[in-house]
Scaffold this motif. Sequence first.
Motif, PDB file in Angstrom:
ATOM      1  N   GLU A   1      12.927   3.341 -17.281  1.00  0.00           N
ATOM      2  CA  GLU A   1      13.901   4.258 -17.866  1.00  0.00           C
ATOM      3  C   GLU A   1      14.371   3.717 -19.199  1.00  0.00           C
ATOM      4  N   PRO A   2      13.969   4.344 -20.299  1.00  0.00           N
ATOM      5  CA  PRO A   2      14.392   3.837 -21.596  1.00  0.00           C
ATOM      6  C   PRO A   2      15.903   3.921 -21.702  1.00  0.00           C
ATOM      7  N   LEU A   3      16.541   2.802 -22.022  1.00  0.00           N
ATOM      8  CA  LEU A   3      17.992   2.780 -22.142  1.00  0.00           C
ATOM      9  C   LEU A   3      18.439   2.855 -23.595  1.00  0.00           C
ATOM     10  N   VAL A   4      17.745   2.131 -24.440  1.00  0.00           N
ATOM     11  CA  VAL A   4      18.095   2.127 -25.845  1.00  0.00           C
ATOM     12  C   VAL A   4      16.836   2.344 -26.649  1.00  0.00           C
ATOM     13  N   ALA A   5      16.894   3.196 -27.622  1.00  0.00           N
ATOM     14  CA  ALA A   5      15.739   3.338 -28.518  1.00  0.00           C
ATOM     15  C   ALA A   5      16.268   3.389 -29.947  1.00  0.00           C
ATOM     16  N   VAL A   6      15.805   2.486 -30.734  1.00  0.00           N
ATOM     17  CA  VAL A   6      16.208   2.431 -32.139  1.00  0.00           C
ATOM     18  C   VAL A   6      14.962   2.401 -32.993  1.00  0.00           C
ATOM     19  N   THR A   7      14.965   3.151 -34.072  1.00  0.00           N
ATOM     20  CA  THR A   7      13.848   3.094 -35.014  1.00  0.00           C
ATOM     21  C   THR A   7      14.382   2.757 -36.389  1.00  0.00           C
ATOM     22  N   CYS A   8      13.769   1.773 -36.995  1.00  0.00           N
ATOM     23  CA  CYS A   8      14.205   1.341 -38.326  1.00  0.00           C
ATOM     24  C   CYS A   8      13.006   1.252 -39.260  1.00  0.00           C
ATOM     25  N   THR A   9      13.312   1.249 -40.542  1.00  0.00           N
ATOM     26  CA  THR A   9      12.272   0.970 -41.536  1.00  0.00           C
ATOM     27  C   THR A   9      12.704  -0.244 -42.331  1.00  0.00           C
ATOM     28  N   ALA A  10      11.735  -0.979 -42.821  1.00  0.00           N
ATOM     29  CA  ALA A  10      12.046  -2.128 -43.690  1.00  0.00           C
ATOM     30  C   ALA A  10      11.057  -2.133 -44.842  1.00  0.00           C
ATOM     31  N   PRO A  11      11.497  -2.656 -45.992  1.00  0.00           N
ATOM     32  CA  PRO A  11      10.678  -2.577 -47.205  1.00  0.00           C
ATOM     33  C   PRO A  11       9.746  -3.763 -47.394  1.00  0.00           C
ATOM     34  N   VAL A  12       8.747  -3.523 -48.217  1.00  0.00           N
ATOM     35  CA  VAL A  12       7.882  -4.588 -48.719  1.00  0.00           C
ATOM     36  C   VAL A  12       8.631  -5.295 -49.850  1.00  0.00           C
ATOM     37  N   ASN A  13       8.450  -6.594 -49.982  1.00  0.00           N
ATOM     38  CA  ASN A  13       8.989  -7.267 -51.156  1.00  0.00           C
ATOM     39  C   ASN A  13       7.865  -7.987 -51.895  1.00  0.00           C
ATOM     40  N   ILE A  14       7.999  -8.080 -53.203  1.00  0.00           N
ATOM     41  CA  ILE A  14       6.992  -8.742 -54.036  1.00  0.00           C
ATOM     42  C   ILE A  14       7.649  -9.930 -54.719  1.00  0.00           C
ATOM     43  N   ALA A  15       7.141 -11.110 -54.448  1.00  0.00           N
ATOM     44  CA  ALA A  15       7.746 -12.306 -55.045  1.00  0.00           C
ATOM     45  C   ALA A  15       7.348 -12.424 -56.512  1.00  0.00           C
ATOM     46  N   VAL A  16       8.332 -12.735 -57.347  1.00  0.00           N
ATOM     47  CA  VAL A  16       8.054 -13.028 -58.757  1.00  0.00           C
ATOM     48  C   VAL A  16       8.113 -14.548 -58.988  1.00  0.00           C
ATOM     49  N   ILE A  17       8.793 -15.265 -58.098  1.00  0.00           N
ATOM     50  CA  ILE A  17       8.607 -16.722 -57.975  1.00  0.00           C
ATOM     51  C   ILE A  17       8.086 -16.899 -56.553  1.00  0.00           C
ATOM     52  N   LYS A  18       6.825 -17.362 -56.455  1.00  0.00           N
ATOM     53  CA  LYS A  18       6.119 -17.270 -55.175  1.00  0.00           C
ATOM     54  C   LYS A  18       6.491 -18.361 -54.177  1.00  0.00           C
ATOM     55  N   TYR A  19       6.422 -17.965 -52.915  1.00  0.00           N
ATOM     56  CA  TYR A  19       6.503 -18.899 -51.791  1.00  0.00           C
ATOM     57  C   TYR A  19       5.092 -19.255 -51.374  1.00  0.00           C
ATOM     58  N   TRP A  20       4.749 -20.543 -51.357  1.00  0.00           N
ATOM     59  CA  TRP A  20       3.417 -20.957 -50.871  1.00  0.00           C
ATOM     60  C   TRP A  20       3.532 -22.372 -50.327  1.00  0.00           C
ATOM     61  N   GLY A  21       3.559 -22.490 -49.025  1.00  0.00           N
ATOM     62  CA  GLY A  21       3.610 -23.823 -48.431  1.00  0.00           C
ATOM     63  C   GLY A  21       4.874 -24.049 -47.623  1.00  0.00           C
ATOM     64  N   LYS A  22       4.676 -24.583 -46.413  1.00  0.00           N
ATOM     65  CA  LYS A  22       5.815 -24.846 -45.525  1.00  0.00           C
ATOM     66  C   LYS A  22       6.066 -26.340 -45.410  1.00  0.00           C
ATOM     67  N   ARG A  23       7.366 -26.678 -45.281  1.00  0.00           N
ATOM     68  CA  ARG A  23       7.682 -28.066 -44.947  1.00  0.00           C
ATOM     69  C   ARG A  23       7.869 -28.228 -43.455  1.00  0.00           C
ATOM     70  N   ASP A  24       7.988 -27.103 -42.736  1.00  0.00           N
ATOM     71  CA  ASP A  24       8.053 -27.138 -41.273  1.00  0.00           C
ATOM     72  C   ASP A  24       7.325 -25.906 -40.741  1.00  0.00           C
ATOM     73  N   GLU A  25       6.203 -26.159 -40.064  1.00  0.00           N
ATOM     74  CA  GLU A  25       5.344 -25.060 -39.598  1.00  0.00           C
ATOM     75  C   GLU A  25       6.012 -24.272 -38.478  1.00  0.00           C
ATOM     76  N   GLU A  26       6.755 -24.965 -37.622  1.00  0.00           N
ATOM     77  CA  GLU A  26       7.352 -24.339 -36.457  1.00  0.00           C
ATOM     78  C   GLU A  26       8.544 -23.458 -36.867  1.00  0.00           C
ATOM     79  N   LEU A  27       9.417 -24.025 -37.687  1.00  0.00           N
ATOM     80  CA  LEU A  27      10.625 -23.287 -38.091  1.00  0.00           C
ATOM     81  C   LEU A  27      10.368 -22.404 -39.312  1.00  0.00           C
ATOM     82  N   ILE A  28       9.187 -22.529 -39.911  1.00  0.00           N
ATOM     83  CA  ILE A  28       8.822 -21.776 -41.116  1.00  0.00           C
ATOM     84  C   ILE A  28       9.856 -22.010 -42.208  1.00  0.00           C
ATOM     85  N   LEU A  29       9.878 -23.263 -42.681  1.00  0.00           N
ATOM     86  CA  LEU A  29      10.750 -23.647 -43.790  1.00  0.00           C
ATOM     87  C   LEU A  29       9.861 -23.937 -44.998  1.00  0.00           C
ATOM     88  N   PRO A  30      10.195 -23.384 -46.158  1.00  0.00           N
ATOM     89  CA  PRO A  30       9.300 -23.471 -47.318  1.00  0.00           C
ATOM     90  C   PRO A  30       9.479 -24.756 -48.120  1.00  0.00           C
TER      91      PRO A  30
END
Lengths: 400, 400
Positions: free
Chosen positions: A5-34
């Motif tokens: 029995e569906p109790l809650v249903a929510v639908t959302c949209t989220a945008p694409v973002n384009i980096a102008v100063i890029k993220y490339w490389g993690k200092r922590d793979e598990e926590l995803i820290l750049p």
Amino acid sequence: MASQEPLVAVTCTAPVNIAVIKYWGKRDEELILPINSSLSVTLHQDQVSVSVCKALFNTWDLCTYRLGPDRSEVGQPRLQACLREIRRLAQERSSAQDGAPPSPSLSCKVHVASENSFPTAAGLASSAAGYACLAYTLAQVYGVEGDLSEVARRGSGSACRSLHGGFVVWHMGERADGKDSVARQVAPETHWPELRVLILVVSAERKLTSSRAGMQASVETSPLLRFRAEAVVPASLAEMTRCVRERDFEGFARLTMRDSNQFHATCLDTFPPISYLNDTSRRIIHLVHRFNAHHGLTKVAYTFDAGPNAVIFTLDDTVAEFVAAVRHSFPPESNGDEFLQGLPVKPAPLSDELKAALATEPTPGGIKYVIATQVGPGPQVLDDPHAHLLGPDGLPKPPA
Amino acid sequence: MASQEPLVAVTCTAPVNIAVIKYWGKRDEELILPINSSLSVTLHQDQVSVSVCKALFNTWDLCTYRLGPDRSEVGQPRLQACLREIRRLAQERSSAQDGAPPSPSLSCKVHVASENSFPTAAGLASSAAGYACLAYTLAQVYGVEGDLSEVARRGSGSACRSLHGGFVVWHMGERADGKDSVARQVAPETHWPELRVLILVVSAERKLTSSRAGMQASVETSPLLRFRAEAVVPASLAEMTRCVRERDFEGFARLTMRDSNQFHATCLDTFPPISYLNDTSRRIIHLVHRFNAHHGLTKVAYTFDAGPNAVIFTLDDTVAEFVAAVRHSFPPESNGDEFLQGLPVKPAPLSDELKAALATEPTPGGIKYVIATQVGPGPQVLDDPHAHLLGPDGLPKPPA
């Protein structure tokens, strides 16, 4: 067996973002820290939506569906990391508020369906939009307010930047637990109304190296990447923030191009090397530099993420002429009518001087289509129930 | 008018060299002093010859002809810098020996003709061979012995490396006058007899950015280039020298590929960016990595200079199989017979496992032809008078 029995249903949209100063490389793979902070522009929203259905079973199971072109279920461990994180936040905040036990919803089964309107894995940050959408939607379901950077980041690092509209910085942070690795808005989407974005879609083929594998290889093997993160990006980020705040287009444009080039340079310095740009990408780069040289002014900038498609920044008074230059250099093959999508662009004549300055052999079909868009807002809740991606049984609707 | 009477005619050949630790960027534009040391392999000689004719006029004029495909006269200022330098050396050495006035030859007119058998300006270091040849030939004419690094360097930096056979290091030097910026042999051409070189000719089009303009732009705009020169190359050079001395092919191969990739990364980090690699170059890179991965061993290495052509290093026992892999991935279009030039290569079957491992869509005609060669000696004096490029009147012979 209890019935679903569906109790809650929510639908959302989220945008694409384009980096102008890029993220490339993690200092922590598990926590995803750049390894460095990044700065992005949020694009006007696509239909990138996530729907959540809550059922009655008292389990911690997570049932996920991603309705891509191939209906594949993807990223289970990362989806589960997001869910764990939002449940933790919900529990923390609930406990902090009244010491009561966690709300029943915390132990319930969740159905998730998501759909991307961008070609997945073609380097257009669709996973960022997808995970931002997931985080935002789950926050609605669980009633969590406040910063969602950590939830989105656990899905895909750059997803935290899609939680805001306008111009967004993702601070790398210094703490080992990542609590200070958060996205913040630098300026809202209304800040620079003349700014326009053109997406030149070169190829929708899946890329050979995923961003995730690519950046890991770069961190392990590229000495240039380490140098970039430590010695180049801090100053670039400060300068880019200034350019955005002051709406200094030439400064913004030059720094955007240089940062994109440097990011791809570190990919090439990776071993084995990674090449996201192809000959068409390089022709676009050349076209932009010729166009600017002809005008004696930096009127157009390119940036490339982990794929061959170009994202072009320019101002509203330059869009028509630049699109004409693109049409001239990359004559549409068969879809002349569908070549230009998104915001309307008036046809503009191309002067003979500019044609001569471009000095390029036309490459028919090199660009499949162009999407004209602009800076846009962050995630949104959809009110239209028809937009829900899950049926009343809590399972994904069949494709239309 | 006195009649022209050739007094001395010397014809020499000089080799092309391929850097495995690349030179890119000058610390002194006038003296041509590099920002980092480099190391190269001298290739078996082509017909790259310079002929000098001495006439009777008591002038300091220099009359030069370069007999390229287009018979154009090129590089006058640099040719004259070489001539000035050799005359200075001749005068210095003559004065040092007996205090006598300079020999009459120092004040005579010189005719120079040169011919390159490699496609000029396609990134195959033909100017290095040309200027090494000029320096070596002028030294014969003026009776100058000893180090010619300075003479060749004034024509084209990497030309000093073509003055020696085998494996050659060009020390960047520290002095402002460049006296210690010299080329030295690390090991002779007989040192590593199993080493083979394949030149995959992708395109003979003239490149968009000359090396000279390119490296100047890189020095001015690429932060990654400065870091590479200061922080990466010194250790790479030491390691490469060790690999050559110990004939450690895997170490040599990996470092060669990484250095090539890093050089091209700094080109991309230049603003506006420079791209010498094209899609075919990238397919070759991919092919090499797949080939090595299939064997679980680094059996083949690529390196790219300022152009799209690949230079491949491998050992004699791998040449046949790798050439078969190249033929498989880049089927010759029309010149099947002329596809392979230089040293003979036996046909070899390609296993189904390797074909599957390559996993590439064949690109017909992507590679025009392949030259198989090996490490070779330095410049040579040609004894055959028919090889002279200047006629008895001291002027270039008409093309045959």
